[in-house]
Design an enzyme around this catalytic site. Structure first.
Site, mmCIF file in Angstrom:
data_model
loop_
_atom_site.group_PDB
_atom_site.id
_atom_site.type_symbol
_atom_site.label_atom_id
_atom_site.label_comp_id
_atom_site.label_asym_id
_atom_site.label_seq_id
_atom_site.Cartn_x
_atom_site.Cartn_y
_atom_site.Cartn_z
ATOM 1 N N LYS A 11 -3.995 -1.970 6.250
ATOM 2 C CA LYS A 11 -4.405 -1.949 4.841
ATOM 3 C C LYS A 11 -5.867 -1.499 4.683
ATOM 4 O O LYS A 11 -6.613 -1.432 5.677
ATOM 5 C CB LYS A 11 -4.156 -3.339 4.236
ATOM 6 C CG LYS A 11 -2.669 -3.739 4.218
ATOM 7 C CD LYS A 11 -2.443 -5.074 3.487
ATOM 8 C CE LYS A 11 -0.973 -5.455 3.463
ATOM 9 N NZ LYS A 11 -0.731 -6.709 2.682
ATOM 10 N N TYR A 51 5.959 -1.693 -3.131
ATOM 11 C CA TYR A 51 6.009 -3.147 -3.329
ATOM 12 C C TYR A 51 6.860 -3.535 -4.539
ATOM 13 O O TYR A 51 6.682 -4.618 -5.096
ATOM 14 C CB TYR A 51 4.590 -3.702 -3.458
ATOM 15 C CG TYR A 51 3.888 -3.953 -2.125
ATOM 16 C CD1 TYR A 51 4.411 -4.849 -1.188
ATOM 17 C CD2 TYR A 51 2.696 -3.312 -1.798
ATOM 18 C CE1 TYR A 51 3.771 -5.098 0.021
ATOM 19 C CE2 TYR A 51 2.049 -3.550 -0.587
ATOM 20 C CZ TYR A 51 2.595 -4.450 0.317
ATOM 21 O OH TYR A 51 1.959 -4.703 1.512
ATOM 22 N N ASN A 114 -5.487 -8.735 3.556
ATOM 23 C CA ASN A 114 -4.958 -9.390 4.772
ATOM 24 C C ASN A 114 -4.580 -8.395 5.876
ATOM 25 O O ASN A 114 -3.709 -8.676 6.696
ATOM 26 C CB ASN A 114 -3.834 -10.370 4.427
ATOM 27 C CG ASN A 114 -2.604 -9.700 3.855
ATOM 28 O OD1 ASN A 114 -2.585 -8.496 3.652
ATOM 29 N ND2 ASN A 114 -1.571 -10.482 3.613
ATOM 30 N N HIS A 117 0.440 -4.832 6.901
ATOM 31 C CA HIS A 117 1.795 -5.061 6.386
ATOM 32 C C HIS A 117 2.765 -4.829 7.526
ATOM 33 O O HIS A 117 2.537 -3.954 8.367
ATOM 34 C CB HIS A 117 2.129 -4.071 5.251
ATOM 35 C CG HIS A 117 3.608 -3.988 4.975
ATOM 36 N ND1 HIS A 117 4.235 -4.892 4.165
ATOM 37 C CD2 HIS A 117 4.562 -3.165 5.466
ATOM 38 C CE1 HIS A 117 5.549 -4.602 4.160
ATOM 39 N NE2 HIS A 117 5.768 -3.556 4.942
ATOM 40 N N GLU A 128 11.706 1.125 4.219
ATOM 41 C CA GLU A 128 10.255 1.355 4.221
ATOM 42 C C GLU A 128 9.865 2.557 5.098
ATOM 43 O O GLU A 128 8.950 3.307 4.746
ATOM 44 C CB GLU A 128 9.525 0.092 4.694
ATOM 45 C CG GLU A 128 9.613 -1.038 3.661
ATOM 46 C CD GLU A 128 8.923 -2.310 4.118
ATOM 47 O OE1 GLU A 128 8.932 -3.277 3.336
ATOM 48 O OE2 GLU A 128 8.373 -2.352 5.235
HETATM 49 P P1 RTP Z 1 3.300 -7.760 3.648
HETATM 50 O O1 RTP Z 1 4.562 -7.532 2.838
HETATM 51 O O2 RTP Z 1 2.094 -7.072 3.086
HETATM 52 O O3 RTP Z 1 3.538 -7.459 5.105
HETATM 53 O O4 RTP Z 1 2.937 -9.312 3.647
HETATM 54 P P2 RTP Z 1 3.914 -10.530 3.794
HETATM 55 O O5 RTP Z 1 5.318 -10.076 4.054
HETATM 56 O O6 RTP Z 1 3.285 -11.451 4.788
HETATM 57 O O7 RTP Z 1 3.812 -11.184 2.358
HETATM 58 P P3 RTP Z 1 4.675 -10.901 1.040
HETATM 59 O O8 RTP Z 1 5.210 -12.199 0.577
HETATM 60 O O9 RTP Z 1 5.644 -9.779 1.274
HETATM 61 O O10 RTP Z 1 3.565 -10.435 0.008
HETATM 62 C C1 RTP Z 1 3.079 -9.107 0.004
HETATM 63 C C2 RTP Z 1 1.560 -9.150 -0.134
HETATM 64 O O11 RTP Z 1 1.215 -9.671 -1.401
HETATM 65 C C3 RTP Z 1 0.030 -10.454 -1.289
HETATM 66 N N1 RTP Z 1 0.286 -11.809 -1.749
HETATM 67 N N2 RTP Z 1 -0.527 -12.448 -2.511
HETATM 68 N N3 RTP Z 1 -1.778 -14.437 -4.099
HETATM 69 C C4 RTP Z 1 -0.614 -14.688 -3.543
HETATM 70 O O12 RTP Z 1 -0.037 -15.749 -3.681
HETATM 71 C C5 RTP Z 1 0.005 -13.645 -2.736
HETATM 72 N N4 RTP Z 1 1.161 -13.758 -2.122
HETATM 73 C C6 RTP Z 1 1.339 -12.576 -1.487
HETATM 74 C C7 RTP Z 1 -0.381 -10.477 0.156
HETATM 75 O O13 RTP Z 1 -1.421 -9.531 0.340
HETATM 76 C C8 RTP Z 1 0.876 -10.064 0.884
HETATM 77 O O14 RTP Z 1 0.563 -9.409 2.092
HETATM 78 MG MG MG Z 2 6.325 -8.642 2.851
#
Ligand code: RTP
Ligand code: MG
Length: 141
Positions: A11, A51, A114, A117, A128
């Site tokens: 990212k 997303y 963070n 991804h 994806e």
């Molecule tokens: P990613 O898709 O980016 O790999 O991350 P992830 O699976 O660990 O998390 P996901 O639930 O898919 O969420 C995508 C991205 O959204 C942001 N996020 N912010 N503020 C919040 O509560 C929140 N929750 C998620 C994070 O940057 C996450 O990587």
């Molecule tokens: Mg995710």
């Protein structure tokens, strides 16, 4: 064990910190091969589309703004159990909860910024990868 492919994105925060090489080393040390890669400034449309599954979530707009705040490094990783292995290397979504030694524990600043991804399942990995790469751009190695 299954030979899998997964989509990884380094990212904007991690690209800006100049730790692309350090993150690639972690993939390599874990036995994941980079079989396609491109650096790209995402358009708003591309980030929203990528997303789209989160579009009703309260953090959607912030997430899109962040993902277009600078270039990202996008790669296809291939290896045994690549999807779960990459998620393990990444650590928890919120770096505060990420295990020591994971990419997010070491390079991420917040739940928004963070660092990486990674696809979360076989079906999403397929979608994806196709979102960013033509089949001809993915090395068969
Ligand atoms: P990613 O898709 O980016 O790999 O991350 P992830 O699976 O660990 O998390 P996901 O639930 O898919 O969420 C995508 C991205 O959204 C942001 N996020 N912010 N503020 C919040 O509560 C929140 N929750 C998620 C994070 O940057 C996450 O990587
Ligand atoms: Mg995710």
């Amino acid at each position: 064990m299954a030979l899998e492919r997964t989509l990884s994105i380094i990212k904007p925060d991690a690209v800006a910190k100049n730790v692309v090489g350090q993150i690639y080393s972690r993939f390599e040390q874990a036995g994941l091969k980079v079989i396609a890669a491109k650096m790209k400034q995402l358009s708003r449309k591309e980030a929203e589309g990528f997303y789209a599954v989160h579009k009703e979530r309260p953090f959607f707009n912030a997430l899109v703004e962040f993902m277009i705040s600078g270039p990202v490094m996008i790669q296809v990783l291939q290896g045994e159990n690549a999807i779960a292995k990459n998620r393990e290397l990444m650590g928890a979504t919120n770096p505060k909860d990420a295990a020591p030694g994971t990419i997010r524990a070491d390079f991420a600043d917040s739940i928004d910024a963070n660092a990486v991804h990674g696809s979360d399942a076989a079906e999403t990995a397929k979608v994806e990868i196709a979102y960013f790469f033509a089949e001809t751009e993915v090395s068969p190695r």
